[in-house]
Design an enzyme around this catalytic site. Structure first.
Site, mmCIF file in Angstrom:
data_model
loop_
_atom_site.group_PDB
_atom_site.id
_atom_site.type_symbol
_atom_site.label_atom_id
_atom_site.label_comp_id
_atom_site.label_asym_id
_atom_site.label_seq_id
_atom_site.Cartn_x
_atom_site.Cartn_y
_atom_site.Cartn_z
ATOM 1 N N LYS A 1 0.828 -1.205 0.000
ATOM 2 C CA LYS A 1 0.000 0.000 0.000
ATOM 3 C C LYS A 1 0.869 1.264 0.000
ATOM 4 C CE LYS A 1 -3.415 2.235 2.897
ATOM 5 N NZ LYS A 1 -2.781 3.505 2.576
ATOM 6 N N LYS B 1 7.428 0.813 1.308
ATOM 7 C CA LYS B 1 8.022 0.038 0.209
ATOM 8 C C LYS B 1 9.354 0.618 -0.245
ATOM 9 C CE LYS B 1 4.650 0.978 -2.561
ATOM 10 N NZ LYS B 1 3.792 1.655 -1.593
ATOM 11 N N LYS C 1 4.481 8.552 -7.599
ATOM 12 C CA LYS C 1 5.201 9.444 -6.686
ATOM 13 C C LYS C 1 6.653 9.639 -7.127
ATOM 14 C CE LYS C 1 4.532 7.807 -2.350
ATOM 15 N NZ LYS C 1 5.023 7.583 -0.974
ATOM 16 N N ASP D 1 -1.933 -0.387 -4.144
ATOM 17 C CA ASP D 1 -3.257 -0.111 -3.577
ATOM 18 C C ASP D 1 -4.325 -0.771 -4.434
ATOM 19 O OD1 ASP D 1 -1.426 1.943 -2.612
ATOM 20 O OD2 ASP D 1 -3.193 2.751 -1.604
HETATM 21 P P1 ADP Z 1 5.941 3.885 0.267
HETATM 22 O O1 ADP Z 1 7.089 3.750 -0.658
HETATM 23 O O2 ADP Z 1 5.305 2.565 0.583
HETATM 24 O O3 ADP Z 1 4.923 4.893 -0.192
HETATM 25 P P2 ADP Z 1 7.903 5.082 2.014
HETATM 26 O O4 ADP Z 1 8.994 4.071 1.925
HETATM 27 O O5 ADP Z 1 8.054 6.340 1.257
HETATM 28 O O6 ADP Z 1 6.503 4.410 1.679
HETATM 29 O O7 ADP Z 1 7.737 5.365 3.584
HETATM 30 C C1 ADP Z 1 6.824 6.307 4.088
HETATM 31 C C2 ADP Z 1 7.426 6.923 5.350
HETATM 32 O O8 ADP Z 1 7.560 5.936 6.368
HETATM 33 C C3 ADP Z 1 8.809 7.495 5.107
HETATM 34 O O9 ADP Z 1 8.873 8.802 5.605
HETATM 35 C C4 ADP Z 1 9.753 6.579 5.867
HETATM 36 O O10 ADP Z 1 10.832 7.270 6.449
HETATM 37 C C5 ADP Z 1 8.856 5.972 6.934
HETATM 38 N N1 ADP Z 1 9.279 4.598 7.259
HETATM 39 C C6 ADP Z 1 9.241 3.514 6.468
HETATM 40 N N2 ADP Z 1 9.697 2.423 7.094
HETATM 41 C C7 ADP Z 1 10.066 2.811 8.340
HETATM 42 C C8 ADP Z 1 10.627 2.144 9.487
HETATM 43 N N3 ADP Z 1 10.882 0.838 9.483
HETATM 44 N N4 ADP Z 1 10.887 2.881 10.599
HETATM 45 C C9 ADP Z 1 10.614 4.196 10.613
HETATM 46 N N5 ADP Z 1 10.088 4.886 9.586
HETATM 47 C C10 ADP Z 1 9.806 4.217 8.453
HETATM 48 MG MG MG Z 2 7.362 4.607 -2.513
#
Ligand code: ADP
Ligand code: MG
Length: 249
Positions: free
Chosen positions: A9, A14, A40, A127
């Protein structure tokens, strides 16, 4: 060449997981190409000093037929090759179709033959697993699929849908689900909840990633945890994930 897709999601972690995994694999000596498949287009930014790279779709719009590999493939941390498929302007056109166009362009330019990565990792928004977003698990693009989820209901709901999509294609010799990566949000009974889901979809919790401040501290510096401090505890979590994925049959 191993081809892996990481689904989950939006906002679940991810890209954080994938970029740290790519960085960890590069430390272990593998040549990695990470392909962001999310409109994104920020999948690879922590491998690129916090910078957004031009997306395949944007470059195609600007240069038409003149696109060269070096316009869309960028070398980031420790030699990790970074690509962002990109997406259309919100409200205009379908995000999934962008992925299809980007994949076709990479193929046409023989990206894999040129860069010869040992491992290709697709970071895919899941999603909704529409035609475009299911592209990486069809047509032989990725063989192994991992789903990132926390114990939050909406991310588990997405994980369940993604698993259904993967199973749709499994019988045709395409990708198969190798497991869930539990990226903790510290909700109550989180491990139990995700383990129950894993059972329901005939899978397993492949790896546990704790929620750690170090992730944000590194991100604020435009880095993966691995680049920030590869000796730290959190770096070890991602290195362990990398080793497990390499050892996966
Ligand atoms: P996605 O790629 O699924 O949209 P992101 O990797 O960009 O999500 O992560 C969203 C937010 O969550 C980021 O700001 C990231 O720093 C935070 N985040 C992700 N995994 C962790 C974790 N294990 N511990 C702390 N923060 C995390
Ligand atoms: Mg992402």
């Amino acid at each position: 060449m191993r081809k892996i897709a990481i689904y989950g999601k939006g906002g679940i972690g991810k890209s954080t997981t994938t970029s740290n995994l790519s960085a960890a694999l590069s430390i272990l000596g593998y040549k990695v190409m990470q392909i962001g498949c999310d409109p994104k287009a920020d999948s690879t930014k922590n491998l690129m000093k916090g910078e957004f790279i031009p997306t395949v779709l944007d470059v195609m719009d600007k240069k038409g037929d003149d696109v060269k590999l070096e316009d869309i493939v960028f070398e980031g941390y420790n030699g990790v090759l970074c690509v962002e498929a990109g997406g259309p302007t919100p409200g205009v056109g379908c995000a999934g179709r962008g992925i299809i166009a980007a994949f076709e362009k990479l193929e046409e330019l023989n990206a894999f033959e040129n860069y010869k990565p040992d491992i290709v990792i697709y970071d895919v928004l899941g999603d909704v697993v529409c035609g475009g977003f299911s592209m990486p698990i069809r047509n032989g693009y990725a063989k192994d699929v991992y789903i990132v989820t926390s114990g939050e209901m909406m991310s588990m709901y997405a994980a369940s849908n993604i698993s259904t999509a993967v199973n749709q294609f499994k019988n045709r010799g395409y990708a198969s689900l190798k497991g869930l990566i539990l990226n903790a949000k510290n909700v109550e009974n989180e491990i139990d909840l995700v383990e129950t889901l894993a059972n329901e979809i005939n899978s397993e919790v492949f790896h546990y990633v704790p929620r750690e401040r170090m992730v944000q501290i590194s991100e604020n510096d435009g880095k993966t945890v691995i680049e920030k401090d590869k000796e730290c505890e959190m770096a070890n979590v991602y290195l362990e994930l990398a080793r497990k994925i390499i050892n996966q049959k």
